[in-house]
Design a protein around this motif. Sequence first.
Motif, mmCIF file in Angstrom:
data_model
loop_
_atom_site.group_PDB
_atom_site.id
_atom_site.type_symbol
_atom_site.label_atom_id
_atom_site.label_comp_id
_atom_site.label_asym_id
_atom_site.label_seq_id
_atom_site.Cartn_x
_atom_site.Cartn_y
_atom_site.Cartn_z
ATOM 1 N N PHE A 6 42.699 49.546 -48.236
ATOM 2 C CA PHE A 6 41.902 48.842 -49.230
ATOM 3 C C PHE A 6 40.448 49.221 -48.984
ATOM 4 O O PHE A 6 39.945 49.102 -47.865
ATOM 5 C CB PHE A 6 42.077 47.327 -49.087
ATOM 6 N N LEU A 7 39.766 49.678 -50.051
ATOM 7 C CA LEU A 7 38.361 50.071 -49.971
ATOM 8 C C LEU A 7 37.539 49.204 -50.911
ATOM 9 O O LEU A 7 38.023 48.774 -51.967
ATOM 10 C CB LEU A 7 38.191 51.542 -50.339
ATOM 11 N N ASP A 38 38.782 43.235 -57.036
ATOM 12 C CA ASP A 38 37.966 43.111 -55.829
ATOM 13 C C ASP A 38 37.856 44.395 -55.009
ATOM 14 O O ASP A 38 37.272 44.382 -53.930
ATOM 15 C CB ASP A 38 38.495 41.979 -54.955
ATOM 16 N N GLY A 39 38.396 45.503 -55.476
ATOM 17 C CA GLY A 39 38.283 46.754 -54.736
ATOM 18 C C GLY A 39 39.325 47.782 -55.157
ATOM 19 O O GLY A 39 39.878 47.712 -56.250
ATOM 20 N N TRP A 40 39.594 48.720 -54.271
ATOM 21 C CA TRP A 40 40.451 49.864 -54.556
ATOM 22 C C TRP A 40 41.564 49.959 -53.525
ATOM 23 O O TRP A 40 41.319 49.798 -52.327
ATOM 24 C CB TRP A 40 39.634 51.151 -54.504
ATOM 25 N N VAL A 41 42.757 50.244 -53.976
ATOM 26 C CA VAL A 41 43.883 50.488 -53.084
ATOM 27 C C VAL A 41 44.168 51.982 -53.124
ATOM 28 O O VAL A 41 44.322 52.569 -54.201
ATOM 29 C CB VAL A 41 45.132 49.685 -53.517
ATOM 30 N N ASN A 57 42.663 61.083 -35.948
ATOM 31 C CA ASN A 57 41.446 61.410 -36.697
ATOM 32 C C ASN A 57 41.471 60.811 -38.096
ATOM 33 O O ASN A 57 40.470 60.264 -38.567
ATOM 34 C CB ASN A 57 41.255 62.922 -36.789
ATOM 35 N N PHE A 58 42.612 60.931 -38.767
ATOM 36 C CA PHE A 58 42.697 60.411 -40.139
ATOM 37 C C PHE A 58 42.575 58.882 -40.143
ATOM 38 O O PHE A 58 41.852 58.319 -40.957
ATOM 39 C CB PHE A 58 43.993 60.865 -40.807
ATOM 40 N N ARG A 59 43.283 58.218 -39.255
ATOM 41 C CA ARG A 59 43.197 56.756 -39.173
ATOM 42 C C ARG A 59 41.773 56.310 -38.844
ATOM 43 O O ARG A 59 41.288 55.335 -39.405
ATOM 44 C CB ARG A 59 44.161 56.208 -38.125
ATOM 45 N N SER A 60 41.103 57.019 -37.943
ATOM 46 C CA SER A 60 39.721 56.673 -37.594
ATOM 47 C C SER A 60 38.813 56.798 -38.810
ATOM 48 O O SER A 60 37.988 55.914 -39.073
ATOM 49 C CB SER A 60 39.201 57.574 -36.464
ATOM 50 N N PHE A 61 38.972 57.886 -39.543
ATOM 51 C CA PHE A 61 38.166 58.082 -40.753
ATOM 52 C C PHE A 61 38.418 56.957 -41.754
ATOM 53 O O PHE A 61 37.484 56.344 -42.270
ATOM 54 C CB PHE A 61 38.474 59.441 -41.389
ATOM 55 N N MET A 62 39.691 56.663 -42.005
ATOM 56 C CA MET A 62 40.032 55.632 -42.988
ATOM 57 C C MET A 62 39.582 54.239 -42.523
ATOM 58 O O MET A 62 39.131 53.427 -43.331
ATOM 59 C CB MET A 62 41.530 55.638 -43.270
ATOM 60 N N GLY A 66 37.555 51.562 -44.803
ATOM 61 C CA GLY A 66 38.303 50.446 -45.363
ATOM 62 C C GLY A 66 39.173 49.788 -44.326
ATOM 63 O O GLY A 66 38.990 49.987 -43.120
ATOM 64 N N ILE A 67 40.145 49.034 -44.818
ATOM 65 C CA ILE A 67 41.055 48.332 -43.917
ATOM 66 C C ILE A 67 42.497 48.655 -44.309
ATOM 67 O O ILE A 67 42.797 48.834 -45.492
ATOM 68 C CB ILE A 67 40.825 46.801 -43.951
ATOM 69 N N PRO A 68 43.387 48.746 -43.314
ATOM 70 C CA PRO A 68 44.801 48.937 -43.651
ATOM 71 C C PRO A 68 45.255 47.810 -44.568
ATOM 72 O O PRO A 68 44.800 46.663 -44.443
ATOM 73 C CB PRO A 68 45.502 48.867 -42.293
ATOM 74 N N TYR A 69 46.128 48.133 -45.499
ATOM 75 C CA TYR A 69 46.467 47.186 -46.558
ATOM 76 C C TYR A 69 47.967 46.951 -46.615
ATOM 77 O O TYR A 69 48.762 47.893 -46.534
ATOM 78 C CB TYR A 69 45.966 47.745 -47.895
#
Length: 129
Positions: A6-7, A38-41, A57-62, A66-69
Amino acid sequence: MDYLYFLANASLTLRVVEYLNSMHQLPIQSMTVIHQIDGWVIKVKMNGPLTPHQHGNFRSFMNELGIPYDPEIRLQMALWSLETGQSPIDVMRRYQVAVVSHGNPDRSDIEAFRQQFTMGLGYCPETLA
């Protein structure tokens, strides 16, 4: 492997698209972008598992953006329907969600949605900034 986040706004969503388009070593199968009030999925589906280094690396960037959804059932069904090949138009009608993009990460879909939505409202909500 799927990544669901979620961003808060369109700018962050566009950064994800730019990142994915620049990371040619990632086995990206598809990216789905859904706009909510309220945002973007964002759902990024990979063709296969990432190496532990790529995954980290990808999880760190994301996680920076944002937050895991964990979506509600209606959104889970919408995402599943898109994966099974149903058209975004049918999915939007059936599940009452705004599917902005589905397939290859595409900046133009997000920018067009943002522009049309803003023109219709006459102002730019925070989520579209």
